[in-house]
Design a protein around this motif. Sequence first.
Motif, PDB file in Angstrom:
ATOM      1  N   UNK A  82     -12.108   5.665   2.094  1.00 27.90           N
ATOM      2  CA  UNK A  82     -12.501   6.737   1.178  1.00 27.90           C
ATOM      3  C   UNK A  82     -14.000   6.692   0.877  1.00 27.90           C
ATOM      4  N   UNK A  83     -14.501   5.508   0.559  1.00 30.61           N
ATOM      5  CA  UNK A  83     -15.919   5.407   0.209  1.00 30.61           C
ATOM      6  C   UNK A  83     -16.827   5.673   1.403  1.00 30.61           C
ATOM      7  N   UNK A  84     -16.433   5.203   2.585  1.00 31.89           N
ATOM      8  CA  UNK A  84     -17.272   5.415   3.770  1.00 31.89           C
ATOM      9  C   UNK A  84     -17.270   6.864   4.217  1.00 31.89           C
ATOM     10  N   UNK A  85     -16.188   7.590   3.966  1.00 31.14           N
ATOM     11  CA  UNK A  85     -16.169   9.009   4.350  1.00 31.14           C
ATOM     12  C   UNK A  85     -17.015   9.854   3.414  1.00 31.14           C
ATOM     13  N   UNK A  90       0.837  -1.196   0.000  1.00 26.42           N
ATOM     14  CA  UNK A  90       0.000   0.000   0.000  1.00 26.42           C
ATOM     15  C   UNK A  90       0.875   1.250   0.000  1.00 26.42           C
ATOM     16  N   UNK A  91       0.408   2.261  -0.694  1.00 30.67           N
ATOM     17  CA  UNK A  91       1.151   3.515  -0.747  1.00 30.67           C
ATOM     18  C   UNK A  91       0.639   4.483   0.304  1.00 30.67           C
ATOM     19  N   UNK A  92       1.433   5.470   0.613  1.00 26.84           N
ATOM     20  CA  UNK A  92       1.064   6.615   1.441  1.00 26.84           C
ATOM     21  C   UNK A  92       0.481   6.211   2.801  1.00 26.84           C
ATOM     22  N   UNK A  93       1.069   5.243   3.429  1.00 25.16           N
ATOM     23  CA  UNK A  93       0.697   4.857   4.793  1.00 25.16           C
ATOM     24  C   UNK A  93      -0.753   4.411   4.942  1.00 25.16           C
ATOM     25  N   UNK A  94      -1.320   3.809   3.900  1.00 24.22           N
ATOM     26  CA  UNK A  94      -2.661   3.252   4.022  1.00 24.22           C
ATOM     27  C   UNK A  94      -2.631   2.079   4.992  1.00 24.22           C
ATOM     28  N   UNK A  95      -3.754   1.855   5.659  1.00 17.12           N
ATOM     29  CA  UNK A  95      -3.850   0.811   6.670  1.00 17.12           C
ATOM     30  C   UNK A  95      -3.899  -0.561   6.001  1.00 17.12           C
ATOM     31  N   UNK A 123      -7.806  15.662  -2.267  1.00 18.18           N
ATOM     32  CA  UNK A 123      -7.289  14.292  -2.237  1.00 18.18           C
ATOM     33  C   UNK A 123      -6.585  13.974  -0.919  1.00 18.18           C
ATOM     34  N   UNK A 124      -6.980  12.839  -0.306  1.00 21.57           N
ATOM     35  CA  UNK A 124      -6.363  12.395   0.942  1.00 21.57           C
ATOM     36  C   UNK A 124      -5.626  11.062   0.792  1.00 21.57           C
ATOM     37  N   UNK A 125      -5.726  10.446  -0.390  1.00 22.16           N
ATOM     38  CA  UNK A 125      -5.037   9.181  -0.664  1.00 22.16           C
ATOM     39  C   UNK A 125      -5.383   8.110   0.373  1.00 22.16           C
ATOM     40  N   UNK A 126      -6.682   7.890   0.567  1.00 27.84           N
ATOM     41  CA  UNK A 126      -7.144   6.887   1.526  1.00 27.84           C
ATOM     42  C   UNK A 126      -7.338   5.537   0.847  1.00 27.84           C
ATOM     43  N   UNK A 170     -19.596   9.406 -14.566  1.00 24.82           N
ATOM     44  CA  UNK A 170     -19.986   8.694 -13.352  1.00 24.82           C
ATOM     45  C   UNK A 170     -18.849   7.853 -12.782  1.00 24.82           C
ATOM     46  N   UNK A 171     -18.027   7.277 -13.634  1.00 24.97           N
ATOM     47  CA  UNK A 171     -16.920   6.467 -13.127  1.00 24.97           C
ATOM     48  C   UNK A 171     -15.908   7.314 -12.354  1.00 24.97           C
ATOM     49  N   UNK A 172     -15.752   8.569 -12.749  1.00 22.72           N
ATOM     50  CA  UNK A 172     -14.884   9.461 -11.974  1.00 22.72           C
ATOM     51  C   UNK A 172     -15.432   9.646 -10.564  1.00 22.72           C
ATOM     52  N   UNK A 173     -16.752   9.805 -10.488  1.00 30.11           N
ATOM     53  CA  UNK A 173     -17.390   9.966  -9.179  1.00 30.11           C
ATOM     54  C   UNK A 173     -17.120   8.753  -8.291  1.00 30.11           C
ATOM     55  N   UNK A 174     -17.191   7.558  -8.865  1.00 32.83           N
ATOM     56  CA  UNK A 174     -16.957   6.353  -8.074  1.00 32.83           C
ATOM     57  C   UNK A 174     -15.488   6.191  -7.709  1.00 32.83           C
ATOM     58  N   UNK A 175     -14.611   6.575  -8.613  1.00 36.70           N
ATOM     59  CA  UNK A 175     -13.180   6.392  -8.381  1.00 36.70           C
ATOM     60  C   UNK A 175     -12.672   7.286  -7.263  1.00 36.70           C
ATOM     61  N   UNK A 176     -13.169   8.524  -7.213  1.00 32.46           N
ATOM     62  CA  UNK A 176     -12.715   9.489  -6.208  1.00 32.46           C
ATOM     63  C   UNK A 176     -13.916  10.305  -5.699  1.00 32.46           C
ATOM     64  N   UNK A 177     -14.819   9.682  -4.958  1.00 32.65           N
ATOM     65  CA  UNK A 177     -16.033  10.387  -4.538  1.00 32.65           C
ATOM     66  C   UNK A 177     -15.745  11.553  -3.603  1.00 32.65           C
ATOM     67  N   UNK A 178     -16.396  12.675  -3.891  1.00 33.89           N
ATOM     68  CA  UNK A 178     -16.303  13.879  -3.055  1.00 33.89           C
ATOM     69  C   UNK A 178     -14.883  14.444  -2.971  1.00 33.89           C
ATOM     70  N   UNK A 179     -14.067  14.182  -3.988  1.00 29.41           N
ATOM     71  CA  UNK A 179     -12.710  14.723  -4.033  1.00 29.41           C
ATOM     72  C   UNK A 179     -12.674  15.843  -5.062  1.00 29.41           C
TER      73      UNK A 179
END
Length: 445
Positions: free
Chosen positions: A359-362, A102-107, A351-354, A218-227
């Motif tokens: 990411x989806x739950x937030x 995982x990148x960027x310290x993802x859990x 962008x928070x790189x979650x 729509x796929x952009x919305x799913x890929x990075x919702x609310x970003x």
Amino acid sequence: MGGGGQLTESGEPGSRRGGNVYAWEEVQRHCHRNDQWLVIDRKVYNITQWAKRHPGGIRVISHYAGEDATEAFAAFHPDPKFVQKFLKPLLIGELAATEPSQDRNKNAAVVQDFHTLRAHAESQGLFHAQPLFFCFHLGHILLLEAMAWLILWAWGTSWTLTLLCSVILAIAQSQAGWLQHDFGHLSVFKVSGWNHILHKFVIGHLKGASANWWNHRHFQHHAKPNVFSKDPDVNMLHMFVVGESQPVEYGIKKIKYMPYHHQHQYFFLVGPPLLIPVYFHIQILRTMFSRRDWVDLAWSMSYYLRYFCCYAPFYGVFGSVALISFVRFLESHWFVWVTQMNHLPMDIDHEKHQDWLTMQLSATCNIEQSRFNDWFSGHLNFQIEHHLFPTMPRHNYHLVAPLVRALCEKHGIPYQVKTLQQGLIDVVRSLKNSGDLWLDAYLHK
């Protein structure tokens, strides 16, 4: 390896295709328009040229440039083996053994547990559709369309009957919107080609819109919702400020395109009434002509040809235009409230790189299940499950929901479920809160 660079077995940078090893630091440098790499299952791909030919659009894949796209890849592609033949020529190496997956310290624990959950859902058959469900759904749309016309044919075009016809057509259009959404996400047929054909039929012939326009947006919305800058659904064209960071940024910079502290009031005038009849129509036509998408244009025109053949004999051309405009007006209200109550009150930020689950739950919340809510929202009251598993047939969301909730509880990730009334109220409340943040920053910072 040194400084995030690449090494081959011989130690010469880039000496043989696919045999290089990379650090995340190196991968993350390649995140520009003309230089894009990404990682899937620890393998590094150069997608710079392929992005322009990506079926889902250049933007959605570019949003993951310089990042790990493993979870997004699994979410969007129901047949990964088929896609591998496109990936193979793009392979340039893999992550070094010393690099985390995982990148960027993802859990890593969250990522692994979600991977296990997805595998369990697949083993339980939750990605298999029930054909009769979608046949009945299509049937009730066609029945509504026929009913609206028969009412006018049998009893005339009085104001009361015209209003009734408009409401029935708006219901049919809204339900067709949920059905095209199913086909667009490849969640009905195992063979993607059949999903694509039915998607064009429903969104084109039954709704008069464009399948490719919908896909790319729509796929952009799913890929990075609310970003911001990645999710087109939060690009408010300066009409609104949303979330908590954007209002403050606008306020500090003294940006005032609109009186944002009143946006929760003028939202009722420019949001629900105009999104589909004005903004979407203009955007769809501009997209089809600018991209020379003559196939989608033909499907769209088939809808309007059928519509005017059915209703011009009753109302004439101008009357028919007025009727469809009013139908779009009603449909737009339905669409805006359903889609915004799941997203607008949630976290909207840069962008928070979650990881995928976080990411989806937030960015999403659910609305309580009921037969009416399921039908009214096209099962998008299970917005969390839909965003986590976009290719899962919607009739299975309620089955995977308890598993998702348990996983969220395990990792302390908020899983929000609201009543329908609370969801609608929160749309206005969130707009007011954002407007107040803007006013405070505008006046005092």
